[in-house]
Structures are given as structure tokens and as C-alpha cells.
Design a protein around this motif. Structure first.
Motif, PDB file in Angstrom:
ATOM      1  N   PRO A   1       0.869  -1.392   0.079  1.00  0.00           N
ATOM      2  CA  PRO A   1      -0.059  -0.084   0.074  1.00  0.00           C
ATOM      3  C   PRO A   1       0.879   1.292   0.002  1.00  0.00           C
ATOM      4  O   PRO A   1       0.403   2.364  -0.660  1.00  0.00           O
ATOM      5  N   LEU A   2       2.007   1.153   0.639  1.00  0.00           N
ATOM      6  CA  LEU A   2       2.849   2.104   0.660  1.00  0.00           C
ATOM      7  C   LEU A   2       3.420   2.626  -0.722  1.00  0.00           C
ATOM      8  O   LEU A   2       3.708   3.546  -1.225  1.00  0.00           O
ATOM      9  N   ALA A   3       3.760   1.680  -1.320  1.00  0.00           N
ATOM     10  CA  ALA A   3       4.568   1.557  -2.717  1.00  0.00           C
ATOM     11  C   ALA A   3       3.379   2.282  -3.742  1.00  0.00           C
ATOM     12  O   ALA A   3       3.496   3.024  -4.515  1.00  0.00           O
ATOM     13  N   ALA A   4       2.186   1.510  -3.588  1.00  0.00           N
ATOM     14  CA  ALA A   4       1.225   1.952  -4.360  1.00  0.00           C
ATOM     15  C   ALA A   4       0.699   3.492  -4.108  1.00  0.00           C
ATOM     16  O   ALA A   4       0.566   4.196  -5.184  1.00  0.00           O
ATOM     17  N   ALA A   5       0.714   3.862  -3.058  1.00  0.00           N
ATOM     18  CA  ALA A   5       0.739   5.323  -2.907  1.00  0.00           C
ATOM     19  C   ALA A   5       1.556   6.295  -3.286  1.00  0.00           C
ATOM     20  O   ALA A   5       1.186   7.336  -4.015  1.00  0.00           O
ATOM     21  N   ILE A   6       2.862   5.753  -3.258  1.00  0.00           N
ATOM     22  CA  ILE A   6       3.898   6.413  -3.748  1.00  0.00           C
ATOM     23  C   ILE A   6       4.003   6.382  -5.357  1.00  0.00           C
ATOM     24  O   ILE A   6       3.829   7.781  -5.778  1.00  0.00           O
ATOM     25  N   GLY A   7       3.508   5.540  -5.832  1.00  0.00           N
ATOM     26  CA  GLY A   7       3.406   5.525  -7.240  1.00  0.00           C
ATOM     27  C   GLY A   7       2.101   6.067  -7.803  1.00  0.00           C
ATOM     28  O   GLY A   7       2.195   6.622  -8.806  1.00  0.00           O
ATOM     29  N   ALA A   8       1.149   6.225  -7.097  1.00  0.00           N
ATOM     30  CA  ALA A   8       0.244   7.055  -7.425  1.00  0.00           C
ATOM     31  C   ALA A   8      -0.014   8.593  -7.080  1.00  0.00           C
ATOM     32  O   ALA A   8      -0.687   9.262  -7.467  1.00  0.00           O
ATOM     33  N   GLY A   9       1.276   8.899  -6.622  1.00  0.00           N
ATOM     34  CA  GLY A   9       1.640  10.573  -6.198  1.00  0.00           C
ATOM     35  C   GLY A   9       1.132  11.142  -5.289  1.00  0.00           C
ATOM     36  O   GLY A   9       0.899  12.163  -5.194  1.00  0.00           O
ATOM     37  N   LEU A  10       0.552  10.111  -3.972  1.00  0.00           N
ATOM     38  CA  LEU A  10       0.313  10.833  -2.992  1.00  0.00           C
ATOM     39  C   LEU A  10       1.376  11.165  -2.075  1.00  0.00           C
ATOM     40  O   LEU A  10       2.352  10.742  -1.991  1.00  0.00           O
ATOM     41  N   PRO A  11       1.116  12.291  -1.331  1.00  0.00           N
ATOM     42  CA  PRO A  11       2.241  12.864  -0.418  1.00  0.00           C
ATOM     43  C   PRO A  11       2.567  11.946   0.897  1.00  0.00           C
ATOM     44  O   PRO A  11       2.311  12.650   2.030  1.00  0.00           O
TER      45      PRO A  11
ATOM     46  N   SER B   1       3.223  15.256   6.432  1.00  0.00           N
ATOM     47  CA  SER B   1       1.922  15.324   7.548  1.00  0.00           C
ATOM     48  C   SER B   1       0.786  15.321   7.069  1.00  0.00           C
ATOM     49  O   SER B   1      -0.296  16.011   7.833  1.00  0.00           O
ATOM     50  N   ILE B   2       0.324  14.718   5.924  1.00  0.00           N
ATOM     51  CA  ILE B   2      -0.989  14.904   5.469  1.00  0.00           C
ATOM     52  C   ILE B   2      -1.543  13.512   5.428  1.00  0.00           C
ATOM     53  O   ILE B   2      -0.877  12.554   5.012  1.00  0.00           O
ATOM     54  N   GLY B   3      -2.691  13.323   5.590  1.00  0.00           N
ATOM     55  CA  GLY B   3      -3.401  12.007   5.613  1.00  0.00           C
ATOM     56  C   GLY B   3      -3.712  11.407   4.253  1.00  0.00           C
ATOM     57  O   GLY B   3      -4.188  12.287   3.518  1.00  0.00           O
ATOM     58  N   SER B   4      -3.324  10.331   3.672  1.00  0.00           N
ATOM     59  CA  SER B   4      -3.595   9.770   2.555  1.00  0.00           C
ATOM     60  C   SER B   4      -4.082   8.541   2.483  1.00  0.00           C
ATOM     61  O   SER B   4      -3.592   7.623   3.624  1.00  0.00           O
ATOM     62  N   MET B   5      -5.139   8.102   1.742  1.00  0.00           N
ATOM     63  CA  MET B   5      -5.526   6.721   1.848  1.00  0.00           C
ATOM     64  C   MET B   5      -5.665   6.171   0.437  1.00  0.00           C
ATOM     65  O   MET B   5      -5.991   6.729  -0.370  1.00  0.00           O
TER      66      MET B   5
END
Length: 355
Positions: A147-157, A161-165
Motif C-alpha cells: 500500500p505504501l508503494a502504491a500510494a507513492i506510485g499514485a503520487g500521494l504525499p 504530515s497529510i493523511g492519504s488513503m
């Protein structure tokens, strides 16, 4: 300080990120992008003196599924996101690394590898992945939760200190995670995903029409008319297989409404995982999610109407990543390219050495 020798060697560095998925394996080479995207399938010859010899890997092996003679087995060495056949997995990874290795000028180089693993795996399963990659030819292995790798690949910060899901729906697992400051704050990992949906369609055809269909036919049906939300124009597709009563070949027309009903059980489990994760999310992060929304990644994100279904159930805007199929692989590559920035995303005890 700029070092021309390091820069020159970096042009030929053999550092790769791998999304070792239940359904597909993707390989990302630093500064080149995704160079391999093939099914996680291996055809093994079990006969005589050639016993356990690899006949095909990837797309060629995928074409053999359900069509091989008795002495050849087309197997998927990963089940539910984890290794089920260690030796075959090692051979498959070695094959993919070798394909990349063949294009490198520094032919003797052994790669550093960043590889995604499901967030819910055990220590034994984690060790199996690491050892398989090392035995396949890597000189160093770093693990990052999918999920971390997917979030990074999707461009999430993810490092801020911002919540991303992120909701990463792959072939064997669905990973739901709320991320902040480079780590997972709340997560759920369930072994209900694309494969389970295919099985739902197979069971539906058997129970309603006495029709036995294969996995590829179920996958095709899911892609063409599968949905999680009523479609503006409902469609139909023909399922082709064997009638369980007569034993003869048969084709039956089914509608997207029927397929949606067949998928409803698996979809409800995924939606419940999202609701459960939100229920455990701290209020400050929940405020961020309400502002920035939820992102879907993985092949399952392409199911028609899924984003709308989750949005209705969660009351939060839901978006599909720009390239959901490649998000994890791109994320592993970004960790390689910016190791200092993403250092905190590496899994327990694996942070040292990546610099």
C-alpha cells in the motif's frame, strides 16, 4: 559534491523495483521505468529426466493454463499475495532479472532490489520473499509494503504530515491503508481481490447455468461487463464452457446485472474493509481524507463503478489512480530513485544500506 565516476557508474546501475503480484509481475528499472509486465505464471515439465524443468514463464506460460498435457503444469507460484511454491518463484524472479540483466553493459552486476509485499504478511512469509529474491541473483533486497508503494506510485504525499488513503486491489489481496509521515497509521489486508471475483463468476455459471467455465473466461467476463454499481447501459456477454449435465460444449448469454450480483459478496467484503479502516482512523487524518479523498490502485480499481460504490458507502470522494496497474511497481522505482526521501517507508529492519 558531484562525482563524475559515481555518475558514470550510475548510468549502468542495475537497481530494480519489483511488484511481485499474484496475477502479474512488473519490473521497474531505475531511470528507465517499467520494462517487464508479465503474468506470474510458470509452466513446469514434470516428466522423466526433464522433471521440474521450466518450459515457459510469463505470457507464454499464461497461454498454457488449462491447455497442457498431463506432464506439463502451468502454475501460479504466488497465492493470496504470498509465495506458495518457493522454488518456482525463485526461478520466475531469476528469469525476469535475467531479462533485464541481458540489456546491461556491466553484465556482471547484481542488482539491488526493492520489492513490494502485502502489509498483512507474517515474518515467515516476509523471509521467504527476501530469500527467493536473493537466491534469484540480487545482491541486496529492500522491502516496502505494497500500500505504501502504491500510494507513492499514485503520487500521494506519503512522506508529509497529510493523511492519504489508498485501496490497492490486486489479484490475491486487497490492501487498505491510511498513510502519514512515511508510515502506515491504520491498515487492513484481506485476501479477497481479483482472483476471488473470478471464482465468484465461475461459481455463478456453475450454480445457475450448470456451465463449467475456466479462469480465463471468468476474467474476460469480469473485464468486459463486471461492475460494482448499476451501469447506464447494461450489457451482455457469452460464457463458453462445458455443460455439466450433458457434457457437451455450450455458450450462455449472461447480463452485467447477473455478474454484478455474482460479485456482490466479494465487493461487500472490500467495502467493509474500507469502512473498518475509516472507523479506526484518527480524526485529524479523517479531516485530510475528507478534503483529499481516497485513491484506488491495482487491477481491481478498473472494475466499472467501484469508485462510485465506495464513495457512496464512505461519503468521501474516491478517485482511480492515473495508472492503477503499475502503481506499486512505479512506487518501488521511486523509492530507489529517492532513497533518502522515502527511507521511512522501508519495512522493519530493512532501512539500512539503501543510499
Amino acid at each position: 559534491m558531484f562525482n563524475p565516476i559515481d555518475w558514470f557508474l550510475g548510468l549502468f546501475s542495475f537497481d530494480i523495483g519489483i511488484d511481485l503480484g499474484t496475477a502479474n509481475t512488473l519490473v521497474h528499472v531505475i531511470r528507465e521505468g517499467i520494462v517487464i509486465e508479465e503474468p506470474s505464471v510458470v509452466a513446469i515439465d514434470r516428466s522423466g529426466h526433464r522433471r521440474n524443468r521450466v518450459r515457459a514463464i510469463g505470457r507464454e506460460a499464461r497461454e498454457m493454463v488449462g491447455r497442457t498435457p498431463a506432464h506439463i503444469m502451468a502454475v501460479r507460484p504466488l497465492q493470496d499475495g504470498v509465495i506458495s511454491d518457493f522454488d518456482v518463484t525463485e526461478k520466475m524472479i531469476h528469469h525476469f532479472i535475467g531479462k533485464v540483466h541481458g540489456n546491461r553493459i556491466l553484465g556482471g552486476a547484481r542488482p539491488r532490489v526493492v520489492i513490494g509485499i502485502p502489509s498483512g504478511v507474517t515474518e515467515v512469509e516476509t523471509r521467504a520473499v527476501r530469500e527467493a529474491v536473493l537466491r534469484a541473483g540480487a545482491r541486496e533486497v529492500q522491502l516496502v509494503e505494497e500500500p505504501l508503494a502504491a500510494a507513492i506510485g499514485a503520487g500521494l504525499p506519503v512522506a508529509e504530515s497529510i493523511g492519504s488513503m489508498i485501496v490497492d486491489i490486486g489479484g490475491g489481496t486487497t490492501e487498505v491503508a491510511v498513510i502519514s509521515l512515511g508510515g502506515i497509521v491504520v491498515s487492513r489486508s484481506i485476501r479477497v481481490a481479483g482472483d476471488e471475483m473470478n471464482e465468484d463468476i465461475i461459481n455463478f455459471a456453475r450454480q445457475k447455468y450448470n456451465l463449467l467455465i475456466g479462469e480465463r473466461m471468468a476474467e474476460r467476463c469480469k473485464v468486459e461487463i463486471g461492475s460494482a454499481y448499476p451501469m447506464e447501459q447494461e450489457r451482455t456477454v457469452f460464457l463458453r464452457g462445458r455443460n455439466l449435465i450433458t457434457g457437451l460444449p455450450e455458450a450462455t448469454e449472461v447480463s452485467s446485472i447477473e455478474v454484478r450480483e455474482a460479485l456482490s459478496g466479494s465487493l461487500e467484503v472490500i467495502v467493509e474493509a474500507v469502512r473498518g479502516t475509516l472507523d479506526e482512523t484518527p480524526p485529524e487524518l479523517m479531516a485530510d481524507l475528507m478534503e483529499y479523498g481516497i485513491v484506488l490502485a491495482g487491477g481491481g480499481a478498473l472494475l466499472q463503478g467501484l469508485a462510485q460504490r465506495i464513495q457512496d458507502e464512505s461519503h468521501i470522494n474516491v478517485y482511480v489512480a492515473e495508472n492503477p496497474l503499475t502503481s506499486v511497481a512505479v512506487g518501488t522505482g521511486m523509492v530507489l530513485e529517492r532513497p533518502d526521501y522515502y527511507r521511512d517507508t522501508l519495512t522493519g529492519g530493512q532501512r539500512r544500506g539503501l543510499r
